[in-house]
Design a protein around this motif. Sequence first.
Motif, PDB file in Angstrom:
ATOM      1  N   ALA A   1      51.352  47.661  49.116  1.00 54.73           N
ATOM      2  CA  ALA A   1      52.327  46.970  48.266  1.00 54.73           C
ATOM      3  C   ALA A   1      53.098  47.932  47.369  1.00 54.73           C
ATOM      4  O   ALA A   1      54.283  47.719  47.108  1.00 54.73           O
TER       5      ALA A   1
ATOM      6  N   ARG B   1      45.432  39.959  55.872  1.00 51.86           N
ATOM      7  CA  ARG B   1      45.963  38.839  55.085  1.00 51.86           C
ATOM      8  C   ARG B   1      45.528  37.502  55.664  1.00 51.86           C
ATOM      9  O   ARG B   1      45.168  36.590  54.922  1.00 51.86           O
TER      10      ARG B   1
ATOM     11  N   GLY C   1      49.793  39.118  48.373  1.00 50.69           N
ATOM     12  CA  GLY C   1      50.404  40.434  48.228  1.00 50.69           C
ATOM     13  C   GLY C   1      50.993  40.656  46.846  1.00 50.69           C
ATOM     14  O   GLY C   1      51.709  41.623  46.612  1.00 50.69           O
TER      15      GLY C   1
ATOM     16  N   VAL D   1      45.384  47.009  50.541  1.00 50.02           N
ATOM     17  CA  VAL D   1      46.594  46.184  50.550  1.00 50.02           C
ATOM     18  C   VAL D   1      47.441  46.487  49.313  1.00 50.02           C
ATOM     19  O   VAL D   1      48.675  46.523  49.390  1.00 50.02           O
TER      20      VAL D   1
END
Length: 176
Positions: free
Chosen positions: A139, A154, A99, A135
């Motif tokens: 974030a 993930r 991440g 993703v």
Amino acid sequence: QHFCATDCVADSGDVQPATATASMEWWRVLQGECCPISLTPLEELDYEPFGLISGAGGEQLSDGGIWGAKSLAALRRRSTQAVHWFDGASLADYLVTTGRFIDPVDRRGLSRCECQSLDQYLNALGLAPAWVVEVYDVAVGSNDLESTTLTRMRRSAAARLERRVRPGPPTGLVPT
């Protein structure tokens, strides 16, 4: 966080991967260089690597990663601008798993365009999708992806990365 000036739509010359013919395997000239994540020698990859332009000399607005038609041009200007080369599948899985959307070599923040380019690279080469840009959007707060979906993405990326980095039985790299 970095955003591109354009819609990140690459022209057809930018989204064509180098084919696996002897005359097109340009990455063989990277002999002695390894992917900083998987430690795979780049010249041993079955597909072309993915490049990120170094942040040395000041951060610039990026229009995507280096692959396909951009790769040869990047090799020609190697003396003026450093490129960090990666096994693109390992880079994608690393970014999604951690991440942290930074270049693992110089810790420069990645742009949305670079993440989108990495997804395009994976798709063009027929590699497992990692949903890097989705993703990334979570974030930076521009996507409210459901928590269970994000966790599944993930875990999937972590499992793929672990198989590449540590062949054999799982060691617990998968996030909970």
